[in-house]
Write a protein that holds these residues in place. Structure first.
Motif, PDB file in Angstrom:
ATOM      1  N   LEU A 315      21.880   7.747  16.333  1.00  0.00           N
ATOM      2  CA  LEU A 315      21.493   7.903  17.736  1.00  0.00           C
ATOM      3  C   LEU A 315      22.213   9.116  18.304  1.00  0.00           C
ATOM      4  O   LEU A 315      23.443   9.229  18.161  1.00  0.00           O
ATOM      5  CB  LEU A 315      21.865   6.661  18.549  1.00  0.00           C
ATOM      6  CG  LEU A 315      20.893   5.467  18.525  1.00  0.00           C
ATOM      7  CD1 LEU A 315      20.778   4.900  17.121  1.00  0.00           C
ATOM      8  CD2 LEU A 315      21.329   4.395  19.498  1.00  0.00           C
ATOM      9  N   THR A 316      21.471  10.002  18.923  1.00  0.00           N
ATOM     10  CA  THR A 316      22.050  11.208  19.492  1.00  0.00           C
ATOM     11  C   THR A 316      21.820  11.225  20.999  1.00  0.00           C
ATOM     12  O   THR A 316      20.679  11.131  21.469  1.00  0.00           O
ATOM     13  CB  THR A 316      21.439  12.472  18.856  1.00  0.00           C
ATOM     14  OG1 THR A 316      21.633  12.430  17.446  1.00  0.00           O
ATOM     15  CG2 THR A 316      22.085  13.724  19.427  1.00  0.00           C
ATOM     16  N   LEU A 317      22.931  11.336  21.731  1.00  0.00           N
ATOM     17  CA  LEU A 317      22.891  11.488  23.187  1.00  0.00           C
ATOM     18  C   LEU A 317      23.321  12.912  23.486  1.00  0.00           C
ATOM     19  O   LEU A 317      24.426  13.322  23.106  1.00  0.00           O
ATOM     20  CB  LEU A 317      23.840  10.487  23.846  1.00  0.00           C
ATOM     21  CG  LEU A 317      23.866  10.486  25.382  1.00  0.00           C
ATOM     22  CD1 LEU A 317      22.546   9.979  25.939  1.00  0.00           C
ATOM     23  CD2 LEU A 317      25.028   9.633  25.890  1.00  0.00           C
ATOM     24  N   GLU A 318      22.440  13.673  24.117  1.00  0.00           N
ATOM     25  CA  GLU A 318      22.777  15.066  24.378  1.00  0.00           C
ATOM     26  C   GLU A 318      22.177  15.518  25.701  1.00  0.00           C
ATOM     27  O   GLU A 318      21.273  14.892  26.254  1.00  0.00           O
ATOM     28  CB  GLU A 318      22.285  15.969  23.243  1.00  0.00           C
ATOM     29  CG  GLU A 318      20.772  15.982  23.054  1.00  0.00           C
ATOM     30  CD  GLU A 318      20.347  16.831  21.871  1.00  0.00           C
ATOM     31  OE1 GLU A 318      21.219  17.290  21.113  1.00  0.00           O
ATOM     32  OE2 GLU A 318      19.138  17.044  21.711  1.00  0.00           O
ATOM     33  N   ILE A 346      31.006   8.103  14.178  1.00  0.00           N
ATOM     34  CA  ILE A 346      30.942   8.885  15.417  1.00  0.00           C
ATOM     35  C   ILE A 346      31.204  10.346  15.082  1.00  0.00           C
ATOM     36  O   ILE A 346      32.110  10.659  14.298  1.00  0.00           O
ATOM     37  CB  ILE A 346      32.008   8.435  16.435  1.00  0.00           C
ATOM     38  CG1 ILE A 346      31.915   6.932  16.705  1.00  0.00           C
ATOM     39  CG2 ILE A 346      31.881   9.223  17.728  1.00  0.00           C
ATOM     40  CD1 ILE A 346      33.125   6.387  17.433  1.00  0.00           C
ATOM     41  N   THR A 347      30.437  11.221  15.679  1.00  0.00           N
ATOM     42  CA  THR A 347      30.731  12.643  15.566  1.00  0.00           C
ATOM     43  C   THR A 347      30.332  13.328  16.865  1.00  0.00           C
ATOM     44  O   THR A 347      29.309  13.005  17.466  1.00  0.00           O
ATOM     45  CB  THR A 347      30.009  13.287  14.360  1.00  0.00           C
ATOM     46  OG1 THR A 347      30.334  14.665  14.285  1.00  0.00           O
ATOM     47  CG2 THR A 347      28.504  13.138  14.470  1.00  0.00           C
ATOM     48  N   GLU A 352      30.827  19.532  23.561  1.00  0.00           N
ATOM     49  CA  GLU A 352      30.583  18.344  24.387  1.00  0.00           C
ATOM     50  C   GLU A 352      29.120  18.199  24.770  1.00  0.00           C
ATOM     51  O   GLU A 352      28.767  17.405  25.645  1.00  0.00           O
ATOM     52  CB  GLU A 352      31.449  18.346  25.657  1.00  0.00           C
ATOM     53  CG  GLU A 352      32.936  18.361  25.379  1.00  0.00           C
ATOM     54  CD  GLU A 352      33.746  18.338  26.671  1.00  0.00           C
ATOM     55  OE1 GLU A 352      33.157  18.486  27.753  1.00  0.00           O
ATOM     56  OE2 GLU A 352      34.958  18.158  26.577  1.00  0.00           O
ATOM     57  N   HIS A 353      28.246  18.950  24.129  1.00  0.00           N
ATOM     58  CA  HIS A 353      26.833  18.909  24.484  1.00  0.00           C
ATOM     59  C   HIS A 353      26.150  17.678  23.918  1.00  0.00           C
ATOM     60  O   HIS A 353      25.100  17.255  24.422  1.00  0.00           O
ATOM     61  CB  HIS A 353      26.129  20.180  23.975  1.00  0.00           C
ATOM     62  CG  HIS A 353      24.686  20.278  24.365  1.00  0.00           C
ATOM     63  ND1 HIS A 353      23.656  19.882  23.517  1.00  0.00           N
ATOM     64  CD2 HIS A 353      24.096  20.692  25.514  1.00  0.00           C
ATOM     65  CE1 HIS A 353      22.507  20.069  24.122  1.00  0.00           C
ATOM     66  NE2 HIS A 353      22.732  20.570  25.324  1.00  0.00           N
ATOM     67  N   SER A 354      26.728  17.072  22.868  1.00  0.00           N
ATOM     68  CA  SER A 354      26.083  15.918  22.252  1.00  0.00           C
ATOM     69  C   SER A 354      27.107  15.003  21.609  1.00  0.00           C
ATOM     70  O   SER A 354      28.190  15.430  21.218  1.00  0.00           O
ATOM     71  CB  SER A 354      25.050  16.372  21.215  1.00  0.00           C
ATOM     72  OG  SER A 354      25.707  16.973  20.110  1.00  0.00           O
ATOM     73  N   ILE A 355      26.740  13.730  21.538  1.00  0.00           N
ATOM     74  CA  ILE A 355      27.505  12.732  20.797  1.00  0.00           C
ATOM     75  C   ILE A 355      26.522  12.043  19.863  1.00  0.00           C
ATOM     76  O   ILE A 355      25.439  11.636  20.275  1.00  0.00           O
ATOM     77  CB  ILE A 355      28.154  11.675  21.707  1.00  0.00           C
ATOM     78  CG1 ILE A 355      29.103  12.332  22.711  1.00  0.00           C
ATOM     79  CG2 ILE A 355      28.912  10.638  20.872  1.00  0.00           C
ATOM     80  CD1 ILE A 355      29.679  11.347  23.709  1.00  0.00           C
ATOM     81  N   CYS A 356      26.912  11.927  18.607  1.00  0.00           N
ATOM     82  CA  CYS A 356      26.064  11.310  17.606  1.00  0.00           C
ATOM     83  C   CYS A 356      26.778  10.075  17.067  1.00  0.00           C
ATOM     84  O   CYS A 356      27.952  10.155  16.714  1.00  0.00           O
ATOM     85  CB  CYS A 356      25.796  12.310  16.485  1.00  0.00           C
ATOM     86  SG  CYS A 356      24.574  11.778  15.321  1.00  0.00           S
ATOM     87  N   ILE A 357      26.094   8.939  17.040  1.00  0.00           N
ATOM     88  CA  ILE A 357      26.702   7.721  16.522  1.00  0.00           C
ATOM     89  C   ILE A 357      25.783   7.089  15.480  1.00  0.00           C
ATOM     90  O   ILE A 357      24.562   7.174  15.581  1.00  0.00           O
ATOM     91  CB  ILE A 357      26.996   6.691  17.637  1.00  0.00           C
ATOM     92  CG1 ILE A 357      25.710   6.311  18.379  1.00  0.00           C
ATOM     93  CG2 ILE A 357      28.049   7.214  18.597  1.00  0.00           C
ATOM     94  CD1 ILE A 357      25.867   5.141  19.323  1.00  0.00           C
ATOM     95  N   GLY A 358      26.403   6.470  14.475  1.00  0.00           N
ATOM     96  CA  GLY A 358      25.651   5.722  13.479  1.00  0.00           C
ATOM     97  C   GLY A 358      25.810   4.239  13.731  1.00  0.00           C
ATOM     98  O   GLY A 358      26.924   3.749  13.940  1.00  0.00           O
ATOM     99  N   ARG A 425      22.884  14.836   7.630  1.00  0.00           N
ATOM    100  CA  ARG A 425      22.506  14.748   9.029  1.00  0.00           C
ATOM    101  C   ARG A 425      23.714  14.711   9.962  1.00  0.00           C
ATOM    102  O   ARG A 425      23.644  15.116  11.109  1.00  0.00           O
ATOM    103  CB  ARG A 425      21.657  13.499   9.261  1.00  0.00           C
ATOM    104  CG  ARG A 425      20.298  13.541   8.567  1.00  0.00           C
ATOM    105  CD  ARG A 425      19.400  14.610   9.161  1.00  0.00           C
ATOM    106  NE  ARG A 425      19.212  14.402  10.594  1.00  0.00           N
ATOM    107  CZ  ARG A 425      19.665  15.221  11.541  1.00  0.00           C
ATOM    108  NH1 ARG A 425      20.326  16.325  11.218  1.00  0.00           N
ATOM    109  NH2 ARG A 425      19.455  14.944  12.803  1.00  0.00           N
ATOM    110  N   ALA A 426      24.829  14.175   9.500  1.00  0.00           N
ATOM    111  CA  ALA A 426      26.042  14.108  10.329  1.00  0.00           C
ATOM    112  C   ALA A 426      27.235  13.949   9.406  1.00  0.00           C
ATOM    113  O   ALA A 426      27.118  13.442   8.285  1.00  0.00           O
ATOM    114  CB  ALA A 426      25.969  12.938  11.310  1.00  0.00           C
ATOM    115  N   ILE A 427      28.399  14.384   9.891  1.00  0.00           N
ATOM    116  CA  ILE A 427      29.637  14.352   9.104  1.00  0.00           C
ATOM    117  C   ILE A 427      30.744  13.790   9.978  1.00  0.00           C
ATOM    118  O   ILE A 427      30.827  14.084  11.174  1.00  0.00           O
ATOM    119  CB  ILE A 427      30.035  15.776   8.636  1.00  0.00           C
ATOM    120  CG1 ILE A 427      28.949  16.379   7.738  1.00  0.00           C
ATOM    121  CG2 ILE A 427      31.368  15.757   7.901  1.00  0.00           C
ATOM    122  CD1 ILE A 427      29.131  17.871   7.512  1.00  0.00           C
TER     123      ILE A 427
END
Length: 813
Positions: A315-318, A346-347, A352-358, A425-427
């Protein structure tokens, strides 16, 4: 005292329970033993299924209940010889279960509290049956209901242990107990009000750890169906190895990331008392297993294991409104906590433009709805964008406490994945550097795990998976060479070659397991109808690491498929000249794709069969040299023909002999027309840096117009008879001058040509015998005395050898 826990597979059959009894009886001779048992294998799932059906007003729950009842009754009879007391006890438990399910059916509801009561029946029943089985064998054992010892809060299905009360209960009970063997059901507990609660799926491990810590035992043993924790999931990675010793923190990381032999919370109580945990195999009790404990920093492999979690959603919130705005992360995590959504990964970018969570995929929709409700105001102002949800993902993780003291691990991890076309996709990597996590597509998990395991655990042994199209004369010999050399390659080059796919003009076979090279012909004969497109799709779908497509055809549609193979990071080794000698645009695009997708394009056999001609040329250019001129005899076929053609002989007979012995193409016109040689010098010109087409090469034919206009191969041979005098004159003219006929290719000052030449004894081509080829490289470094490559240039064995050499070179990529 020792605490032993036996999981569902360990008590999943009568035979396995007999093994459990033997293990416990042996250990109880030395000291008292507390034995924690799980539900009989598969029962917990059946209980949950029955409850769900009942809550849905589906009377099929009764059938599931009967299955549960019959399975327990059968176990009890087999282990206790129909002990009436045991049968009555099981019957009473099943009657209570039946009443509970009926109640769920009537009220049409399955609350967390009721769910705990329902799930507990598995351990309640198994612990009774196993206790009775011990006593039936004359081994005294006492049953203790874990619910009277372990106390929790009222957060049903995810209860937290009340340790002060629990520890007091456990120590008091065992201080007074005289039993050498105590059987307890795992997973189950109770609240202060006496309501049944549970410790979460996998909670039997946790039960055992709670007991071990309260009793301060010497060691905790977790008995399962594998011999310890492995370097990777052995079901997905066949080369996975048992881990002898691992730290508490490493084990916690691995168990969190899907190492199912241990429930993650288990480690906390053991760690608090520094109690070593042993993971052992009920089916192979003599094997050492894995020891989990305090570990010294070692100088060996910094990676202890590679694990993964499937069914992940990202899920990406940006949005621009997040930049510099405090409290965004707090609100995000709070709303997810309120919805009981566990965050796996979490990454966040420093911008600070986006937060990505698994999160688990099952929680994704609930998480998205909750986040968008929380940020509805910002969404309405377009300061934050709608949540982006990506599914069908997995998290893979490298785990090891020593990683922080070793440089380049993350680089090696990501480059290995990249080489195998695994998109990240994310690290995420914590400051403690105990694990490096990456989100990838679910479909790539097996390939990713095997690729990483190969690099970090197998001494850089490289496995190459071959898919070979065209298993005729040359293909058959290639397979024979691979079979012969396989052990040598493993032992000396650390290279494991596996043939996973084969195709000829009639049938094809793409297998999930390596094809047995002792009987590949019969396996291929039993395959499906050959189809170029379906073969390619099967290779791509199989998604093996280090995949190589080997083309031993002369088929244009096959050559046109190289692009799609390369886009999927599948290397191409080609005997087929069509791709490298076709349009320059296609050739250059293949070179570009090869670089972009790290998919080597190898075509050494296009020019000199097994001779390292292209390799030599590429090395000259890579070292900074410049090609001035190339002179060559590049056709083993034509050299064979003219070496065997003497004045007075039949040119027809010599060509027929060359065809019969496999020196020419099935259609000899390709060789004798000079087209094949023109393609070869074209390839060398392109590899020298020239952007030229086949039409740019001057081809002076020695065949007659009648030969060149023949309609098919039989007609061509007839024209050779008809024009016999033409060929007799060619050879007799050369002989009269003391010269020999050679078909020569030349690249000089950017111009290329091919044609028949009469050469004297002073020519390096004069003494070229049999089907040998020779190439003279004149360069800035070799201006007078050329660099010469010479040797057999035609024949099935040497061509197969050239393909084999290209395949072996791939180990360096």
């Amino acid at each position: 005292m020792r605490v032993l826990k036996f999981g569902g597979t360990s008590v999943g059959s009568v035979e396995n329970i007999e093994k459990v009894i033997a293990i416990v009886a042996n250990q109880s001779k030395l000291q008292p033993v507390a034995v924690v048992v799980s539900a009989v294998g598969g029962i917990t799932d059946l209980l949950l299924k029955a409850g769900t059906l009942a809550a849905q007003k589906d009377e099929a729950y009764k059938d599931v209940f009967q299955e549960i009842h019959q399975k327990h009754t059968a176990f009890a009879k087999a282990l206790t010889a129909t002990d009436t007391l045991v049968t009555a006890d099981i019957g009473q438990l099943m009657s209570h279960l039946d009443d509970l399910l009926n109640g769920i059916f009537l009220i049409n509801e399955l609350s967390p509290k009721t769910l705990d009561k329902l799930a507990a029946f598995g351990e309640l029943t198994s612990s009774r049956i196993i206790t009775a089985a011990f006593n039936h064998k004359g081994i005294e054992a006492k049953l203790k209901d874990s619910r009277t010892l372990i106390k929790t809060d009222a957060q049903h299905t995810k209860a937290s242990v009340l340790y002060a009360e629990t520890n007091q209960n456990i120590t008091s009970y065992f201080a007074e107990s005289k039993s050498k063997i105590t059987i307890l059901g795992g997973f189950i507990a109770s609240t202060r009000d006496g309501e049944t609660s549970t410790l979460g799926r996998g909670g039997s491990d946790f039960t055992a750890a709670i007991l071990a810590a309260a009793l301060n035992v010497d060691q905790l043993e977790i008995w399962t169906d594998v011999s310890g924790m492995f370097s990777a999931n052995p079901k997905l990675v066949k080369q996975a190895k048992p881990i002898n010793d691992i730290s508490y923190h490493e084990a916690m990381e691995l168990s969190h990331f899907g190492a199912k032999v241990l429930y993650p919370p288990t480690i906390v109580p053991a760690l608090s008392k520094n109690i070593p945990i042993y993971i052992k195999n009920t089916m192979a009790p003599e094997e050492a297993g894995t020891r989990i404990g305090q570990q010294e920093q070692a100088n060996g492999n910094p990676i202890k294991g590679i694990s993964h979690i499937s069914d992940i959603a990202l899920l990406t919130l940006e949005g621009a409104g997040m930049v510099g705005t405090s409290g965004i992360s707090k609100r995000l995590f709070e709303v997810l906590s309120q919805q009981q959504v566990n965050i796996i990964l979490i990454t966040q970018a420093s911008s600070e433009h986006s937060i990505c969570i698994g999160v688990m995929e099952a929680d994704a929709l609930r998480a998205k709805t909750a986040i968008e409700t929380e940020f509805a105001y910002e969404l309405s102002l377009h300061r934050i964008d709608p949540v982006i949800v990506e599914t069908e993902l997995a998290v893979i993780a490298l785990v090891g406490e020593s990683m922080k003291s070793h440089q380049g691990i993350s680089g090696k991890m990501f480059s290995t994945l990249g080489k195998n076309n695994v998109n990240i996709r994310a690290i995420a990597q914590g400051a403690s550097e105990k694990n490096i996590s990456a989100v990838i597509a679910e479909k790539d998990v097996k390939k990713a795990l095997n690729s990483l395991h190969e690099v970090f655990f197998e001494g850089n042994r490289k496995q190459i998976n071959l898919f070979i199209m065209g298993v005729g004369n040359v293909g058959g010999r290639l397979l024979a060479q691979i079979k012969q050399q396989r052990k040598f390659l493993r032992d000396n080059l650390n290279l494991n070659l596996r043939v996973m796919g084969l195709s000829n003009s009639r049938t094809m076979l793409v297998s999930k397991e390596p094809i047995d090279l002792d009987n590949w012909e019969s396996q291929l004969a039993g395959g499906e109808d050959a189809d170029i497109l379906r073969f390619r799709e099967s290779v791509i779908a199989l998604n093996q690491r280090n995949s190589v497509f080997v083309d031993i055809t002369a088929n244009e549609p096959v050559a046109m498929a190289y692009e799609e193979y390369m886009r999927n990071s599948i290397s191409v080794v080609a005997c087929n000249k069509i791709a490298a000698a076709g349009s320059y645009a296609y050739y250059s695009n293949l070179k570009r794709l090869s670089r972009k997708y790290n998919a080597p394009f190898m075509f050494e056999t296009n020019v000199g069969a097994g001779l390292p001609i292209i390799d030599t040329l590429q090395n000259l250019i890579a070292s900074g040299d410049r090609i001035v001129k190339i002179q060559a005899v590049l056709s083993g076929s034509l050299n064979f023909v003219f070496n065997n053609f003497r004045s007075g002989d039949s040119f027809y007979d010599v060509v027929q002999q060359a065809k019969d012995e496999g020196y020419t193409e099935p259609d000899p016109r390709i060789d004798l027309s000079g087209v094949d040689v023109a393609r070869k010098i074209l390839i060398l010109a392109r590899e020298s840096g020239q952007a030229i087409e086949l039409d740019d090469i001057v081809n002076t034919p020695f065949l007659t117009k009648n030969n060149l206009e023949s309609t098919d191969v039989p007609h061509f041979f007839e024209t050779l008879k008809e024009d016999a005098s033409h060929f007799e004159k060619l050879v007799s003219d050369a002989s009269s001058k003391g010269e020999r006929l050679k078909y020569v290719a030349q690249l000089d000052n950017g111009k290329s040509s091919v044609g028949l030449q009469s050469v004297g004894p002073d020519s390096p081509f004069y003494n070229l015998e049999g089907s040998d080829n020779i190439v003279l490289f004149y360069t800035e470094r070799y201006p007078e005395q050329p660099l010469i490559v010479k040797g057999a240039g035609a024949g099935g064995d040497v061509t197969a050898s050239g393909l084999f050499s290209d395949i072996i070179r791939l180990r360096q990529d």
